[in-house]
Structure formats: C-alpha cells, structure tokens
Design a protein around this motif. Structure first.
Motif, PDB file in Angstrom:
ATOM      1  N   THR A  13       0.837  -1.196   0.000  1.00 28.38           N
ATOM      2  CA  THR A  13       0.000   0.000   0.000  1.00 28.38           C
ATOM      3  C   THR A  13       0.877   1.253   0.000  1.00 28.38           C
ATOM      4  O   THR A  13       1.949   1.270   0.622  1.00 28.38           O
ATOM      5  N   ALA A  14       0.431   2.284  -0.701  1.00 32.79           N
ATOM      6  CA  ALA A  14       1.169   3.549  -0.721  1.00 32.79           C
ATOM      7  C   ALA A  14       1.333   4.087   0.696  1.00 32.79           C
ATOM      8  O   ALA A  14       0.490   3.864   1.581  1.00 32.79           O
ATOM      9  N   PHE A  15       2.412   4.812   0.933  1.00 32.69           N
ATOM     10  CA  PHE A  15       2.784   5.249   2.280  1.00 32.69           C
ATOM     11  C   PHE A  15       2.899   6.770   2.310  1.00 32.69           C
ATOM     12  O   PHE A  15       3.301   7.406   1.343  1.00 32.69           O
ATOM     13  N   ARG A  16       2.553   7.345   3.488  1.00 35.90           N
ATOM     14  CA  ARG A  16       2.685   8.786   3.661  1.00 35.90           C
ATOM     15  C   ARG A  16       2.973   9.085   5.124  1.00 35.90           C
ATOM     16  O   ARG A  16       2.299   8.553   6.012  1.00 35.90           O
ATOM     17  N   PHE A  17       3.961   9.929   5.383  1.00 36.35           N
ATOM     18  CA  PHE A  17       4.233  10.353   6.747  1.00 36.35           C
ATOM     19  C   PHE A  17       3.221  11.430   7.138  1.00 36.35           C
ATOM     20  O   PHE A  17       2.942  12.358   6.365  1.00 36.35           O
ATOM     21  N   VAL A  18       2.680  11.282   8.364  1.00 25.45           N
ATOM     22  CA  VAL A  18       1.647  12.217   8.822  1.00 25.45           C
ATOM     23  C   VAL A  18       1.919  12.608  10.272  1.00 25.45           C
ATOM     24  O   VAL A  18       2.756  12.007  10.950  1.00 25.45           O
ATOM     25  N   GLU A  19       1.212  13.629  10.742  1.00 23.14           N
ATOM     26  CA  GLU A  19       1.204  14.017  12.138  1.00 23.14           C
ATOM     27  C   GLU A  19      -0.249  14.222  12.566  1.00 23.14           C
ATOM     28  O   GLU A  19      -1.142  14.362  11.730  1.00 23.14           O
ATOM     29  N   SER A  20      -0.476  14.260  13.879  1.00 22.66           N
ATOM     30  CA  SER A  20      -1.836  14.370  14.398  1.00 22.66           C
ATOM     31  C   SER A  20      -2.410  15.761  14.169  1.00 22.66           C
ATOM     32  O   SER A  20      -1.690  16.769  14.240  1.00 22.66           O
ATOM     33  N   LEU A  21      -3.707  15.806  13.880  1.00 23.66           N
ATOM     34  CA  LEU A  21      -4.468  17.053  13.852  1.00 23.66           C
ATOM     35  C   LEU A  21      -5.293  17.122  15.136  1.00 23.66           C
ATOM     36  O   LEU A  21      -5.785  16.099  15.618  1.00 23.66           O
ATOM     37  N   TYR A  22      -5.461  18.337  15.660  1.00 25.71           N
ATOM     38  CA  TYR A  22      -6.125  18.480  16.954  1.00 25.71           C
ATOM     39  C   TYR A  22      -7.340  19.390  16.850  1.00 25.71           C
ATOM     40  O   TYR A  22      -7.404  20.291  16.015  1.00 25.71           O
ATOM     41  N   GLY A  23      -8.306  19.128  17.707  1.00 22.28           N
ATOM     42  CA  GLY A  23      -9.509  19.943  17.786  1.00 22.28           C
ATOM     43  C   GLY A  23     -10.035  19.934  19.207  1.00 22.28           C
ATOM     44  O   GLY A  23      -9.365  19.496  20.147  1.00 22.28           O
ATOM     45  N   ILE A  24     -11.262  20.394  19.350  1.00 25.49           N
ATOM     46  CA  ILE A  24     -11.929  20.438  20.650  1.00 25.49           C
ATOM     47  C   ILE A  24     -13.181  19.575  20.578  1.00 25.49           C
ATOM     48  O   ILE A  24     -13.965  19.663  19.629  1.00 25.49           O
ATOM     49  N   GLY A  25     -13.347  18.721  21.577  1.00 26.13           N
ATOM     50  CA  GLY A  25     -14.537  17.892  21.672  1.00 26.13           C
ATOM     51  C   GLY A  25     -15.317  18.219  22.928  1.00 26.13           C
ATOM     52  O   GLY A  25     -14.831  18.927  23.824  1.00 26.13           O
ATOM     53  N   GLN A  26     -16.527  17.712  22.989  1.00 27.21           N
ATOM     54  CA  GLN A  26     -17.361  17.917  24.168  1.00 27.21           C
ATOM     55  C   GLN A  26     -18.093  16.626  24.484  1.00 27.21           C
ATOM     56  O   GLN A  26     -18.606  15.946  23.593  1.00 27.21           O
ATOM     57  N   TRP A  27     -18.138  16.280  25.767  1.00 32.78           N
ATOM     58  CA  TRP A  27     -18.907  15.141  26.228  1.00 32.78           C
ATOM     59  C   TRP A  27     -20.309  15.621  26.613  1.00 32.78           C
ATOM     60  O   TRP A  27     -20.448  16.509  27.450  1.00 32.78           O
ATOM     61  N   ILE A  28     -21.313  15.046  25.991  1.00 35.72           N
ATOM     62  CA  ILE A  28     -22.693  15.420  26.296  1.00 35.72           C
ATOM     63  C   ILE A  28     -23.525  14.154  26.457  1.00 35.72           C
ATOM     64  O   ILE A  28     -23.161  13.078  25.978  1.00 35.72           O
ATOM     65  N   SER A  29     -24.654  14.291  27.110  1.00 33.95           N
ATOM     66  CA  SER A  29     -25.558  13.161  27.298  1.00 33.95           C
ATOM     67  C   SER A  29     -26.303  12.863  25.992  1.00 33.95           C
ATOM     68  O   SER A  29     -26.679  13.784  25.264  1.00 33.95           O
ATOM     69  N   PRO A  30     -26.527  11.586  25.664  1.00 38.92           N
ATOM     70  CA  PRO A  30     -27.230  11.247  24.415  1.00 38.92           C
ATOM     71  C   PRO A  30     -28.612  11.868  24.297  1.00 38.92           C
ATOM     72  O   PRO A  30     -29.088  12.108  23.178  1.00 38.92           O
ATOM     73  N   HIS A  31     -29.284  12.142  25.422  1.00 41.27           N
ATOM     74  CA  HIS A  31     -30.649  12.668  25.311  1.00 41.27           C
ATOM     75  C   HIS A  31     -30.668  14.093  24.756  1.00 41.27           C
ATOM     76  O   HIS A  31     -31.728  14.597  24.386  1.00 41.27           O
ATOM     77  N   ARG A  32     -29.499  14.735  24.670  1.00 43.69           N
ATOM     78  CA  ARG A  32     -29.435  16.089  24.107  1.00 43.69           C
ATOM     79  C   ARG A  32     -29.236  16.097  22.591  1.00 43.69           C
ATOM     80  O   ARG A  32     -29.205  17.163  21.976  1.00 43.69           O
ATOM     81  N   LEU A  33     -29.098  14.930  21.999  1.00 52.18           N
ATOM     82  CA  LEU A  33     -28.904  14.840  20.555  1.00 52.18           C
ATOM     83  C   LEU A  33     -30.244  14.856  19.837  1.00 52.18           C
ATOM     84  O   LEU A  33     -31.238  14.338  20.339  1.00 52.18           O
ATOM     85  N   HIS A  34     -30.263  15.426  18.638  1.00 54.52           N
ATOM     86  CA  HIS A  34     -31.507  15.562  17.875  1.00 54.52           C
ATOM     87  C   HIS A  34     -31.543  14.688  16.618  1.00 54.52           C
ATOM     88  O   HIS A  34     -32.587  14.596  15.967  1.00 54.52           O
ATOM     89  N   SER A  35     -30.413  14.092  16.280  1.00 49.75           N
ATOM     90  CA  SER A  35     -30.369  13.221  15.101  1.00 49.75           C
ATOM     91  C   SER A  35     -29.192  12.279  15.252  1.00 49.75           C
ATOM     92  O   SER A  35     -28.227  12.577  15.973  1.00 49.75           O
ATOM     93  N   PRO A  36     -29.227  11.132  14.575  1.00 48.88           N
ATOM     94  CA  PRO A  36     -28.086  10.214  14.669  1.00 48.88           C
ATOM     95  C   PRO A  36     -26.811  10.808  14.105  1.00 48.88           C
ATOM     96  O   PRO A  36     -25.715  10.455  14.529  1.00 48.88           O
ATOM     97  N   GLN A  37     -26.930  11.735  13.138  1.00 53.18           N
ATOM     98  CA  GLN A  37     -25.735  12.361  12.573  1.00 53.18           C
ATOM     99  C   GLN A  37     -24.954  13.143  13.618  1.00 53.18           C
ATOM    100  O   GLN A  37     -23.727  13.296  13.502  1.00 53.18           O
ATOM    101  N   GLN A  38     -25.632  13.644  14.657  1.00 54.11           N
ATOM    102  CA  GLN A  38     -24.932  14.380  15.699  1.00 54.11           C
ATOM    103  C   GLN A  38     -24.105  13.460  16.582  1.00 54.11           C
ATOM    104  O   GLN A  38     -23.170  13.906  17.240  1.00 54.11           O
ATOM    105  N   LEU A  39     -24.416  12.191  16.600  1.00 52.24           N
ATOM    106  CA  LEU A  39     -23.696  11.217  17.414  1.00 52.24           C
ATOM    107  C   LEU A  39     -22.545  10.586  16.652  1.00 52.24           C
ATOM    108  O   LEU A  39     -21.521  10.232  17.239  1.00 52.24           O
ATOM    109  N   LEU A  40     -22.681  10.454  15.344  1.00 47.01           N
ATOM    110  CA  LEU A  40     -21.779   9.631  14.546  1.00 47.01           C
ATOM    111  C   LEU A  40     -20.541  10.389  14.080  1.00 47.01           C
ATOM    112  O   LEU A  40     -20.579  11.595  13.841  1.00 47.01           O
ATOM    113  N   TRP A  41     -19.445   9.639  13.933  1.00 44.10           N
ATOM    114  CA  TRP A  41     -18.198  10.140  13.351  1.00 44.10           C
ATOM    115  C   TRP A  41     -17.938   9.385  12.058  1.00 44.10           C
ATOM    116  O   TRP A  41     -18.215   8.181  11.955  1.00 44.10           O
TER     117      TRP A  41
END
Length: 330
Positions: free
Chosen positions: A276-304
């Motif tokens: 398989t083709a190879f590529r050197f990479v580094e991590s990308l960073y962001g901000i996440g939040q932990w929330i209760s599932p009952h606050r979600l309005h669609s499955p797309q909000q839960l899924l990655w």
C-alpha cells in the motif's frame, strides 16, 4: 465541507466491557481512545463481516461511554501512568519501558449501516446483529480486549434500529433509541468553540494562532478582577474562570495531516504494509465535548465518519453535531 454518508439502519452494540484500551489518544492528549481508533475498528469489522458473507456496509460510528477507569497513580496535582514493560526481548530479558497508557471502558457502539438484505427482509436483523456482536468479541477495540459477560442481560443484547419513513419518523425512532443508551456520554466535535476562542484572543492579541486558542481551551484560565482598578492591590475582588457555560470540553485528536508526499508501495523500510502507498503524517487536533445522548436531535450528531482530502494532505474525522441555540427571554 463533507457530509455524513447516507445510512438506513443503526446497529447498536450496548455495554461492551473493554480492558486495557489505549488511553494515549495522541502525543499530546490522553484519557480516552481517539476516534480514529474507533473508525479503524469499524473498517476492520466491515472486512470481517464481508469475509463471513454478511451484506453490510459500515458508513459511520458513534461511541457512548458509560464507565471509564484510566490506569493512573494520583499524587497531588500530578497523575502518573501505570506503565508496563512489554514486550520482552527474544532472549526473555526485560525490554526498556515502553510508555503505554491504559484504560478500562464500558461503552456502547452505534454503527451506521446500509444493507439490501435488511431492506428486503427486516426479520433477519436480530440474527445479523448477534453475528456482528460475536465477530466484535474476537477483535480488539483501541488495543484493548473485549471482556465477555458471564451472565449477559437484555441490556447487553445487540439490536437494530430501522430508520424508515420521513425525517420526523426517523427522528422518533432515534429518540427512542438514544434513551436506551442512558446513562452515558457521547463525544462530539466542537470546532465552533475553537473558532470563537480564536476570534476572542485576536481582539487583545492579533497575532494569536489557532494553537493558542486550542491551548487556551485545553485548560481552565482563572482571572482576578476588581471594581476599583486604581487600588487593585487592596480592593476586594473575585476570581473568575472562562469555563462557565462551556460544558465538559476536552482537547482531542481529529485525524492526520500529511508531512510528505504519497510514497510508492514498498519504498519505505519497515512499513507495516508493503503493498500500500505510504505517507508520513502528524496528528491534527480539535476540541470535543462530552454530552448526554438525550441532548442529541439526530443520529448524525452522534456519529463520526472519515473525510479524506489527499490533495490537501488531510485525513480527518468529522462529526455533524450542532449546538442548540440558547435564547434569553425578558
């Protein structure tokens, strides 16, 4: 901008116990496995189900954390990882310490799938869910081992949610499914908070970068303020912090950025896959939040899901969570 791939079923595998999963999600973050590990699990599971002759296409994955126990030793303000020396050398001697953060988890997996068999014969759903659950029990999750339950209950039984009908029908089906995932917390992407903090920092520090904003959100920033600025040293004031109304936010890795061009298969020594083709990479960073599932309005909000842009050197995990606006009424 990417969009979550289409799916017509949710396969929910509840209350999995995972022992010794990888707690070091990146070179800079720890405390829960990276979402890249769960996307890798999803693709590995898809290959296993395909080899078993199951008609399943996995398009996205969500994780609900019910319990976690990071393997650390607490000493005041400093936490130390409980390290192990593994693996041993070929001659049986002890190898040098390899830093390996570990965590015990109880999680539920939510897999967004498509299947022609399920669309034509929904009655096969229960048997298919059990087959996937059995295959998953033979795999590792973020490097951790799945611990089988000695006395499985109805709460641990995998099940399918058929998202049929119009948007309102799909919402009602998801609304019932998410309540079965309580109590627990879902990790969602909050790139909007990073943008807001970056803009706020640039008001006072125009040269502030996204890294400055990320570091600012990764900690609790305290500020001492007083009404009497002329006599600030003697006037009575109060300490405030910048985490109010932000919720449970955490720094997270969200994928990888390229450090090199795509290299030909077999051109890099000691690569895991020489085909398989190879590529050197580094991590990308962001901000996440932990929330209760009952606050979600669609499955797309839960899924990655994955969004690859090789031409731009980006291999990123995406989540479509949108915060609910808070309105103030007089």
């Amino acid at each position: 901008m990417t969009d979550c791939p289409y799916f017509d079923h949710l396969l929910i595998i509840p209350r999995l116990r995972v022992q010794n999963a990888n707690a070091l999600s990146s070179p800079l973050t720890h405390g829960f496995p990276s979402m890249t590990a769960f996307l890798g699990l999803m693709w590995a599971l898809e290959r296993k189900t395909s080899a078993a002759g199951l008609d399943l296409q996995f398009n996205a994955i969500g994780v609900v954390a019910h319990r976690h126990q990071e393997q650390i030793t607490e000493d005041g303000f400093i936490n130390t990882l409980r390290l192990t020396r593994n693996p041993i050398n070929r001659d049986g001697s002890t190898a040098a310490i390899v830093e390996e953060g570990r965590i015990h988890l109880e999680i539920s997996l939510v897999l967004a799938i498509q299947s022609e068999v399920l669309n034509t014969d929904p009655s096969t759903g229960d048997a298919l869910a059990r087959q996937v659950h059995d295959l998953l029990g033979q795999m590792r999750i973020a490097g951790g081992s799945v611990i089988p339950s000695t006395a499985p209950s109805s709460k641990q039984r995998p099940y399918l949610v058929h998202l049929t009908g119009d948007e309102n029908d799909r919402y009602e089906l998801f609304n019932r499914a998410k309540l079965r995932l309580l109590p627990g917390f879902v990790l969602v992407d909050r790139q909007d908070l990073l943008e807001q903090r970056h803009q706020a920092l640039q008001v006072t520090t125009p040269e502030a970068s996204k890294l400055d904003a990320w570091l600012s959100l990764s900690r609790i920033n305290w500020n001492y303020s007083t009404d009497d600025q002329d006599n600030a040293s003697t006037a009575k004031g109060e300490w405030t912090h910048d985490r109010e109304n932000l919720g449970w936010i955490v720094p997270i890795p969200v994928g990888y950025g390229a450090l090199s061009e795509v290299l030909e298969p077999g051109s890099v020594n000691n690569a895991r896959d020489g085909q398989t083709a190879f590529r050197f990479v580094e991590s990308l960073y962001g901000i996440g939040q932990w929330i209760s599932p009952h606050r979600l309005h669609s499955p797309q909000q839960l899924l990655w899901y994955a969004g690859s842009q090789p031409e731009n050197g980006l291999y990123r995990c995406h989540n479509d969570y949108q915060p609910t606006p808070i309105y103030a009424f007089d």
